[in-house]
Enzyme design. Sequence first.
Site, mmCIF file in Angstrom:
data_model
loop_
_atom_site.group_PDB
_atom_site.id
_atom_site.type_symbol
_atom_site.label_atom_id
_atom_site.label_comp_id
_atom_site.label_asym_id
_atom_site.label_seq_id
_atom_site.Cartn_x
_atom_site.Cartn_y
_atom_site.Cartn_z
ATOM 1 N N LYS A 118 52.432 85.319 53.035
ATOM 2 C CA LYS A 118 53.276 85.854 54.114
ATOM 3 C C LYS A 118 54.590 86.439 53.573
ATOM 4 O O LYS A 118 54.847 86.410 52.379
ATOM 5 C CB LYS A 118 53.541 84.745 55.139
ATOM 6 C CG LYS A 118 52.271 84.282 55.859
ATOM 7 C CD LYS A 118 51.647 85.388 56.682
ATOM 8 C CE LYS A 118 50.598 84.920 57.646
ATOM 9 N NZ LYS A 118 49.280 84.630 57.042
HETATM 10 C C1 PLP Z 1 48.080 85.959 63.077
HETATM 11 C C2 PLP Z 1 48.061 84.619 62.426
HETATM 12 N N1 PLP Z 1 48.264 83.524 63.187
HETATM 13 C C3 PLP Z 1 48.276 82.299 62.653
HETATM 14 C C4 PLP Z 1 48.069 82.097 61.304
HETATM 15 C C5 PLP Z 1 48.073 80.715 60.751
HETATM 16 O O1 PLP Z 1 49.106 80.541 59.826
HETATM 17 P P1 PLP Z 1 49.099 79.305 58.827
HETATM 18 O O2 PLP Z 1 48.204 79.624 57.682
HETATM 19 O O3 PLP Z 1 50.540 79.167 58.415
HETATM 20 O O4 PLP Z 1 48.638 78.130 59.596
HETATM 21 C C6 PLP Z 1 47.855 83.189 60.474
HETATM 22 C C7 PLP Z 1 47.634 83.006 59.037
HETATM 23 O O5 PLP Z 1 47.100 83.779 58.324
HETATM 24 C C8 PLP Z 1 47.853 84.478 61.046
HETATM 25 O O6 PLP Z 1 47.655 85.568 60.283
#
Ligand code: PLP
Length: 402
Positions: free
Chosen positions: A201
């Site tokens: 990210k």
């Molecule tokens: C649009 C979106 N929502 C939620 C998430 C979940 O994030 P995390 O990996 O920090 O749980 C991601 C992760 O890639 C994402 O791209």
Amino acid sequence: MTTSSLKPSSMNAPPVDSPFLIFGSPLIEQAEIDEVVACMESAWLGTGPRVAQFENDFAAYQGLQPSQVAAVNSCTAALHVSMVAAGLEPGAEVITTPMTFCASVNAIIHAGLTPTLADVDRATRCIDPGAIEAAITRRTQAILPVHFAGRPCEMDAIMAIADKHHLMVIEDCAHAIETTWHGRKVGTFGDFGCFSFYATKNVVTGEGGMITARDEAHITRAKVLALHGMSKDAWHRFGDQGYKHYQVVEAGFKYNMMDLQAAIGIHQLARVERNWQRREALWNRYMEAFANLPIGLPAPPSPDTKHAYHLFTIMVDEARCGISRDDFLNAMNARKIGTGVHYLSVPEHPFYHHRFGWKPEAWPNAMRLGRQTVSLPLSPKLSDGDVGRVIETVSGVIRSHR
Ligand SMILES: Cc1ncc(COP(=O)(O)O)c(C=O)c1O
């Protein structure tokens, strides 16, 4: 999905000694490394002063009070906790987009709610407000928009729908730390904003997330839910102020962020704008270099918004390019360029088909985009030479199939 045979092209084979370009590799600098070492030497690895500092810094960056943010161990956890803290009725419907990572939908399910999908706009790839309105039933209680690739959803229209129908809004800002809509940070429009610091990210902590909320009471509840439902967190219990008993006030989760993670995040966040500028430059270079190829390019950012430039996605339509999307992915991989797919539309996955009877065709824009999309490397870690390699390889693969 269709396939076509790969035509080998020696023109754009990588030099034998060039390394594999890993998709989404983060830029880690010495400041983070020193802070992690200092954290380990302090022997306070769990939730403590560095998490508190990261929360304060994040609140300041988003223009919020520290009492309006809560650090957790992923955006998935942030979405889950937010939806529990929202206090919706069990089984209530939450409208979200089919063009997202499965976590957005799974969090709705884990909170005991029912996901419903509203198709995306073909150009912006963000949820279409008109489709939201059409998906509302008397059981709908919330909207979960996703600021796809870092581009803001149409927040004026979405908030107007939410106000009209008395719906809560939980913004998935996993791609959108820097994003603004008409001068205002995304994540501050809805009741909750949920951010990701996953390794790929825009700000990374390895794994990590942040909840923001308009209402401080929501953050108070989210913090309790994120640590077993305990009324006081461990830092306060074991600090030098004397032992404090905790009380479990509800059945919570184990979602707290560690100081080790925050140690990385503090310095990543300090460089968030510098990294954004680098990604913007890479984005513009790709746009210029690919202007004459028969691939689809991202829509330009809409006026009076800031795009977070999290993903640079191209569309490979076999009818125009002479190569299928999946063969294109394989060709890039063979030439040592890592790519991503963001995303196959949610209904393409068997679980959702079996559980909800969803078929991709019901959300045609997301289906078409998901079958053609390819994300190219966009990390600030990329050198000018790396970007040149990506451009040459994409152009070479596409031209060799025309
Ligand atoms: C649009 C979106 N929502 C939620 C998430 C979940 O994030 P995390 O990996 O920090 O749980 C991601 C992760 O890639 C994402 O791209």
